[in-house]
Design an enzyme around this catalytic site. Structure first.
Site, PDB file in Angstrom:
ATOM      1  N   GLY A  90     -20.280  33.460  -6.602  1.00 42.95           N
ATOM      2  CA  GLY A  90     -20.893  33.897  -7.850  1.00 42.95           C
ATOM      3  C   GLY A  90     -19.990  34.722  -8.740  1.00 42.95           C
ATOM      4  O   GLY A  90     -18.776  34.696  -8.603  1.00 42.95           O
ATOM      5  N   SER A  91     -20.616  35.457  -9.667  1.00 42.74           N
ATOM      6  CA  SER A  91     -19.889  36.157 -10.730  1.00 42.74           C
ATOM      7  C   SER A  91     -19.079  37.326 -10.210  1.00 42.74           C
ATOM      8  O   SER A  91     -19.460  38.021  -9.268  1.00 42.74           O
ATOM      9  CB  SER A  91     -20.888  36.688 -11.765  1.00 42.74           C
ATOM     10  OG  SER A  91     -20.259  37.627 -12.600  1.00 42.74           O
ATOM     11  N   THR A  92     -17.951  37.563 -10.882  1.00 44.51           N
ATOM     12  CA  THR A  92     -17.087  38.690 -10.538  1.00 44.51           C
ATOM     13  C   THR A  92     -17.750  40.032 -10.826  1.00 44.51           C
ATOM     14  O   THR A  92     -17.314  41.053 -10.319  1.00 44.51           O
ATOM     15  CB  THR A  92     -15.778  38.624 -11.345  1.00 44.51           C
ATOM     16  OG1 THR A  92     -16.098  38.505 -12.717  1.00 44.51           O
ATOM     17  CG2 THR A  92     -14.928  37.448 -10.928  1.00 44.51           C
ATOM     18  N   VAL A  93     -18.815  40.023 -11.627  1.00 41.95           N
ATOM     19  CA  VAL A  93     -19.540  41.270 -11.877  1.00 41.95           C
ATOM     20  C   VAL A  93     -20.183  41.769 -10.575  1.00 41.95           C
ATOM     21  O   VAL A  93     -20.535  42.938 -10.442  1.00 41.95           O
ATOM     22  CB  VAL A  93     -20.584  41.079 -13.007  1.00 41.95           C
ATOM     23  CG1 VAL A  93     -21.350  42.358 -13.288  1.00 41.95           C
ATOM     24  CG2 VAL A  93     -19.888  40.619 -14.276  1.00 41.95           C
ATOM     25  N   GLY A  94     -20.289  40.872  -9.588  1.00 45.84           N
ATOM     26  CA  GLY A  94     -20.807  41.233  -8.270  1.00 45.84           C
ATOM     27  C   GLY A  94     -20.104  42.444  -7.660  1.00 45.84           C
ATOM     28  O   GLY A  94     -20.727  43.242  -6.956  1.00 45.84           O
TER      29      GLY A  94
END
Lengths: 135, 395
Positions: free
Chosen positions: A62-66
């Protein structure tokens, strides 16, 4: 006590109960940082909390904002105690270091099975070891 | 991974907690990607700025980090766009609440000495690495530009990784930092000449096919710098392309072609027109035209000003750019021309990272394939992809 070698991703030590899934996990959208519960409806652990447990998963997705979500969980006291992966990927690895959560990877698949059944585990991210305590 | 004695000291915490943590991030990434060592970098470009994407978690992390006086960048480092125009946010309709959070994020970066120029085109404003230099950039379109057009060497860094690299002045040496990984794996041969939005459509089409590949283009005509800005942005958004070569144009093309070209993709006018059609989600007239993805160059601003000179717009127009180009456009009188026609020069932000879904627009008109790709998913709005002259509605 059994001791297994592993690779260090994020330093530090933690001991506790395992929460295990054979599915990778996305922290952005997949975990609620306010409660520590998994909210991805397609994930087998949906509804369960990873707060104050040792998270055992194959890896992240998933997203790097993770990475920031993991940090926020640490701030909210909802983060896992430690993370064990088969193969670390950058999102969770970076998040674990940002949050100061011990994290290790490169365990053998059969060790994954042993850990999945274990009740009391210590992740030693300083020495690259996982200890399983038998009561 | 091998660390020098100095790097070992940084890793063990002799220079404080921030450098220790930053080194831990670099070493972990290096281990994951099987790097043998770290390399010194000359430039960094840091993403993870818009409050819309990184939220409270990112804000808290950055403020915590910025409190440590050791958290200072060691190399020229510039920041990606923010979620609002930091000066004209109120006129544009952004909420005070969002803006306050956004300002705190930008201030935290500024305190760490990341230059808060807030642009996705650092290569237009003086963050211009030389050919063969190792850098750590994270904005995907800028990564494609730096690798392909400048011949600098960078992976697609994540935001926190690029910041860690900026603070340590180093990054893990793997992927595009190694010359052997910079060769093309397939050829894209054009059967028609390209102009305007063709470049974005081509990038979108090829990115979808090659994913993380390294395409080698054979074009029928010579592109302009601004064309390549759009091509790279599209390649990096529909796929994850970080490097491409163009025969007789880009600096590394001579060594880039594999001895035997494995796959060849032929692209003709039909294919490009098909992509353009698919990128629009509606045929309605846009109520907001958003240009400048990636951020507009001074020449692009001039072109818009020339088209709008003495005319009045019926729909709203934002031309997104950096504060640097905005300042130059003010001096050249372009800003005034655009404003007199009813348009705006917006800086620090763009249609992808700003919360434009809060501003009561329904249909966004864009001339960027990257923006057309992201606006429907990130803002939940309809999008029209076309040449700028066809998007604007003149009285």
């Amino acid at each position: 006590m059994q001791v297994f070698k592993c690779r260090v991703i994020s330093r530090g030590k933690a001991r506790g109960k395992i929460i295990h899934s054979s599915q990778p996990l996305s922290f952005l959208g997949g975990v609620d940082p306010d409660t520590g519960k998994i909210m991805d409806i397609n994930h087998p652990l949906q509804g369960e909390s990873i707060k104050n447990k040792i998270l055992l998963i194959p890896g992240g997705k998933g997203s790097t904002v993770g990475s920031y979500v993991i940090f926020q969980m640490y701030k909210n006291n909802t983060a896992p105690l430690a993370i064990i992966c088969l193969e670390a990927e950058p999102i969770i690895a970076t998040g674990a270091i940002m949050a100061g959560i011990p994290m290790v990877d490169h365990i053998r698949p059969e060790v994954m099975d042993i850990l999945a059944q274990a009740l009391d585990v210590e992740v030693d991210g300083d020495n690259g070891e996982i200890k399983v305590f038998n009561h | 991974m091998h660390l020098t004695r100095e790097e070992e000291k940084m890793y063990q915490g002799e220079y404080g907690e921030t450098i220790k943590k930053s080194m831990e991030i670099l070493v972990a990434l290096g281990d994951i990607y099987k790097a043998e060592k770290l390399v010194n970098i000359t430039s960094a470009q840091v993403s993870g700025v818009s409050y819309k994407t990184i939220g409270d978690a990112g804000l808290e992390y950055l403020e915590d980090l910025a409190r440590d006086p050791q958290a200072q960048t060691r190399v020229a480092s510039t920041l990606n766009p923010a979620g609002v125009d930091l000066e004209k946010w109120e006129e544009l309709g952004f909420s005070r609440e969002f803006t306050t959070h956004q300002q705190r994020i930008v201030e935290a970066y500024g305190n760490m000495d990341v230059m808060t120029t807030c642009t996705c085109t650092p290569y237009l404003i003086g963050n211009v690495p030389l050919k063969g230099s190792h850098i750590a950039w994270s904005e995907s379109s800028a990564v494609a530009y730096a690798n392909s057009i400048l011949g600098a060497m960078t992976n697609r860094e994540g935001g926190p990784g690029a910041l860690a690299a900026a603070i340590c002045g180093k990054t893990a040496c793997y992927g595009y930092h190694l010359p052997e990984n910079r060769k093309s794996d397939l050829v894209v041969e054009l059967e028609c000449e390209l102009q305007g939005t063709d470049y974005g459509a081509l990038g979108y089409l090829v990115g979808q096919i090659v994913k993380e590949g390294k395409p080698y283009f054979k074009l029928k005509n010579r592109p302009l710098n601004d064309n390549l800005k759009g091509l790279g942005a599209a390649l990096a958004s529909s796929g994850a392309v970080a490097l491409y070569h163009i025969e007789r144009i880009t600096p590394e093309y001579k060594d880039a072609l594999p001895a035997e070209a494995k796959d060849i993709i032929f692209v003709d006018r039909n294919k490009l027109d098909g992509v353009k059609e698919k990128l629009s989600t509606t045929t309605k007239k846009p109520d907001l035209v958003c240009l400048g993805c990636p951020h507009a160059s001074l020449e692009e601003i001039r072109n818009v000003a020339e088209t709008l000179q003495g005319k009045k717009l019926k729909n709203d127009l934002w031309l997104c750019t950096s504060i640097n180009m905005k300042t130059a456009a003010d001096r050249m009188g372009y800003t005034k021309i655009i404003e007199q026609s009813g348009g705006r020069l917006v800086f620090d932000t763009c249609m992808v990272v700003a919360p434009i879904e809060e501003l009561n627009y329904q249909v966004i008109g864009v001339d960027s394939a990257k923006a057309a790709n992201y606006v429907p998913s990130m803002c939940g709005l309809e999008v029209v992809f076309d040449e700028f002259e066809n998007l604007i509605d003149l009285e």
